[in-house]
Design a protein around this motif. Structure first.
Motif, PDB file in Angstrom:
ATOM      1  N   UNK A  20       0.833  -1.210   0.000  1.00 17.65           N
ATOM      2  CA  UNK A  20       0.000   0.000   0.000  1.00 17.65           C
ATOM      3  C   UNK A  20       0.866   1.257   0.000  1.00 17.65           C
ATOM      4  N   UNK A  21       1.920   1.274   0.797  1.00 23.12           N
ATOM      5  CA  UNK A  21       2.816   2.435   0.846  1.00 23.12           C
ATOM      6  C   UNK A  21       3.510   2.665  -0.490  1.00 23.12           C
ATOM      7  N   UNK A  22       3.761   1.584  -1.218  1.00 24.36           N
ATOM      8  CA  UNK A  22       4.421   1.677  -2.523  1.00 24.36           C
ATOM      9  C   UNK A  22       3.405   1.812  -3.655  1.00 24.36           C
ATOM     10  N   UNK A  23       2.135   1.885  -3.287  1.00 27.81           N
ATOM     11  CA  UNK A  23       1.035   2.026  -4.247  1.00 27.81           C
ATOM     12  C   UNK A  23       0.997   0.876  -5.249  1.00 27.81           C
ATOM     13  N   UNK A  24       1.260  -0.316  -4.760  1.00 29.68           N
ATOM     14  CA  UNK A  24       1.204  -1.511  -5.580  1.00 29.68           C
ATOM     15  C   UNK A  24      -0.153  -2.186  -5.419  1.00 29.68           C
ATOM     16  N   UNK A  25      -0.477  -3.063  -6.317  1.00 31.11           N
ATOM     17  CA  UNK A  25      -1.676  -3.875  -6.185  1.00 31.11           C
ATOM     18  C   UNK A  25      -1.468  -4.823  -5.002  1.00 31.11           C
ATOM     19  N   UNK A  26      -2.468  -4.911  -4.125  1.00 34.71           N
ATOM     20  CA  UNK A  26      -2.363  -5.749  -2.936  1.00 34.71           C
ATOM     21  C   UNK A  26      -2.562  -7.213  -3.320  1.00 34.71           C
ATOM     22  N   UNK A  27      -1.538  -8.014  -3.071  1.00 35.45           N
ATOM     23  CA  UNK A  27      -1.611  -9.451  -3.291  1.00 35.45           C
ATOM     24  C   UNK A  27      -0.928 -10.127  -2.117  1.00 35.45           C
ATOM     25  N   UNK A  28      -1.445 -11.284  -1.713  1.00 40.58           N
ATOM     26  CA  UNK A  28      -0.814 -11.998  -0.606  1.00 40.58           C
ATOM     27  C   UNK A  28       0.533 -12.540  -1.049  1.00 40.58           C
ATOM     28  N   UNK A  29       1.521 -12.301  -0.216  1.00 43.78           N
ATOM     29  CA  UNK A  29       2.866 -12.773  -0.513  1.00 43.78           C
ATOM     30  C   UNK A  29       3.574 -12.974   0.819  1.00 43.78           C
ATOM     31  N   UNK A  30       3.894 -14.197   1.169  1.00 35.95           N
ATOM     32  CA  UNK A  30       4.573 -14.498   2.423  1.00 35.95           C
ATOM     33  C   UNK A  30       6.014 -14.016   2.347  1.00 35.95           C
ATOM     34  N   UNK A 133      -1.738   7.411   3.710  1.00 37.43           N
ATOM     35  CA  UNK A 133      -1.237   8.770   3.435  1.00 37.43           C
ATOM     36  C   UNK A 133      -0.660   9.411   4.695  1.00 37.43           C
ATOM     37  N   UNK A 134      -1.251   9.115   5.848  1.00 37.35           N
ATOM     38  CA  UNK A 134      -0.754   9.692   7.097  1.00 37.35           C
ATOM     39  C   UNK A 134       0.658   9.175   7.422  1.00 37.35           C
ATOM     40  N   UNK A 135       0.900   7.898   7.145  1.00 37.91           N
ATOM     41  CA  UNK A 135       2.242   7.350   7.373  1.00 37.91           C
ATOM     42  C   UNK A 135       3.230   7.986   6.402  1.00 37.91           C
ATOM     43  N   UNK A 136       2.837   8.115   5.139  1.00 41.00           N
ATOM     44  CA  UNK A 136       3.717   8.744   4.152  1.00 41.00           C
ATOM     45  C   UNK A 136       4.027  10.192   4.537  1.00 41.00           C
ATOM     46  N   UNK A 137       3.032  10.916   5.038  1.00 36.90           N
ATOM     47  CA  UNK A 137       3.263  12.287   5.497  1.00 36.90           C
ATOM     48  C   UNK A 137       4.265  12.306   6.652  1.00 36.90           C
ATOM     49  N   UNK A 138       4.147  11.353   7.554  1.00 32.33           N
ATOM     50  CA  UNK A 138       5.059  11.269   8.693  1.00 32.33           C
ATOM     51  C   UNK A 138       6.500  11.020   8.230  1.00 32.33           C
ATOM     52  N   UNK A 139       6.640  10.229   7.179  1.00 30.17           N
ATOM     53  CA  UNK A 139       7.975   9.889   6.680  1.00 30.17           C
ATOM     54  C   UNK A 139       8.576  10.970   5.791  1.00 30.17           C
ATOM     55  N   UNK A 140       7.743  11.877   5.341  1.00 31.31           N
ATOM     56  CA  UNK A 140       8.206  12.928   4.426  1.00 31.31           C
ATOM     57  C   UNK A 140       9.213  13.836   5.124  1.00 31.31           C
ATOM     58  N   UNK A 141      10.263  14.180   4.377  1.00 31.15           N
ATOM     59  CA  UNK A 141      11.269  15.117   4.859  1.00 31.15           C
ATOM     60  C   UNK A 141      11.187  16.379   4.018  1.00 31.15           C
ATOM     61  N   UNK A 142      11.726  17.491   4.504  1.00 26.95           N
ATOM     62  CA  UNK A 142      11.680  18.729   3.714  1.00 26.95           C
ATOM     63  C   UNK A 142      12.254  18.504   2.311  1.00 26.95           C
ATOM     64  N   UNK A 143      11.530  18.968   1.316  1.00 26.18           N
ATOM     65  CA  UNK A 143      11.960  18.844  -0.064  1.00 26.18           C
ATOM     66  C   UNK A 143      11.463  17.595  -0.775  1.00 26.18           C
ATOM     67  N   UNK A 144      10.854  16.661  -0.025  1.00 24.93           N
ATOM     68  CA  UNK A 144      10.326  15.447  -0.652  1.00 24.93           C
ATOM     69  C   UNK A 144       9.065  15.747  -1.439  1.00 24.93           C
ATOM     70  N   UNK A 145       8.930  15.079  -2.563  1.00 26.99           N
ATOM     71  CA  UNK A 145       7.712  15.140  -3.361  1.00 26.99           C
ATOM     72  C   UNK A 145       7.148  13.732  -3.415  1.00 26.99           C
ATOM     73  N   UNK A 146       5.919  13.562  -2.963  1.00 27.31           N
ATOM     74  CA  UNK A 146       5.325  12.235  -2.921  1.00 27.31           C
ATOM     75  C   UNK A 146       4.202  12.118  -3.938  1.00 27.31           C
ATOM     76  N   UNK A 147       4.555  12.165  -5.181  1.00 24.38           N
ATOM     77  CA  UNK A 147       3.562  11.954  -6.217  1.00 24.38           C
ATOM     78  C   UNK A 147       3.410  10.463  -6.398  1.00 24.38           C
ATOM     79  N   UNK A 148       2.208   9.966  -6.150  1.00 21.43           N
ATOM     80  CA  UNK A 148       1.961   8.531  -6.249  1.00 21.43           C
ATOM     81  C   UNK A 148       1.169   8.247  -7.503  1.00 21.43           C
ATOM     82  N   UNK A 149       1.638   7.269  -8.275  1.00 23.59           N
ATOM     83  CA  UNK A 149       0.911   6.844  -9.461  1.00 23.59           C
ATOM     84  C   UNK A 149      -0.035   5.717  -9.067  1.00 23.59           C
TER      85      UNK A 149
END
Length: 156
Positions: A20-30, A133-149
């Motif tokens: 989810x954080x990487x904006x990938x399709x969710x699939x089960x993977x051990x 999105x809240x976790x991504x905001x927490x991880x963001x540092x000054x100057x980061x751009x979080x454009x998610x496809x």
């Protein structure tokens, strides 16, 4: 972006949250081994569940800026001991996963994470992208751009 290491027992939702954080399709993977991604380290649950392997988590945490302790909202107990966050010299956040599950008690999971020493708690439903999105905001540092496809677009 701050680098995040995800820790928790098997089936706590670490790999699903990683997807989810990487904006990938969710699939089960051990997860069979420690996976390094751009800014995420995904660890196998067995590392948190086995004393001898648990020591390795402490070493891997030095490669991250933030330690994320995951606890599913439908867990009947917490495997984390009280006041464990003082064992690392990194920010430690609590992440309550599976908040949408029937019988889930997100507030109980959050209380257990606070007992470990987590001061910042995130509530996540990775499949619905809730709380991501809240976790991504927490991880963001000054100057980061979080454009998610969107999944399937370039960059995924």
């Amino acid at each position: 972006m701050k680098k995040l290491i995800l820790m928790g027992r098997s089936e706590a939702g670490k790999t699903t949250l990683t997807q989810a954080l990487r904006n990938e399709t969710i699939t089960y993977k051990k997860t069979q081994y420690v996976n390094y991604f751009d800014v995420i380290i995904d660890t196998p649950g067995e590392y948190a569940q086995t004393a001898k392997l648990g020591r390795a988590l402490a070493l891997y945490s030095y490669e991250a800026d933030v330690v994320g302790l995951l606890l599913a909202a439908d867990e009947p107990y917490s495997l984390y001991p009280p006041n464990i966050t003082c064992m690392v010299n990194r920010d430690v956040i609590g992440i309550v996963t599976k908040i949408d599950k029937e019988g889930a008690d997100p507030e109980q999971a959050a209380r257990w994470l606070r007992l470990t020493g987590c001061r910042k708690i995130f509530y996540v439903n990775s499949r619905a992208n809730e709380g991501v999105a809240e976790i991504l905001d927490y991880l963001r540092e000054p100057g980061d751009s979080l454009e998610r496809s969107l999944p399937g677009e370039a960059g995924n």
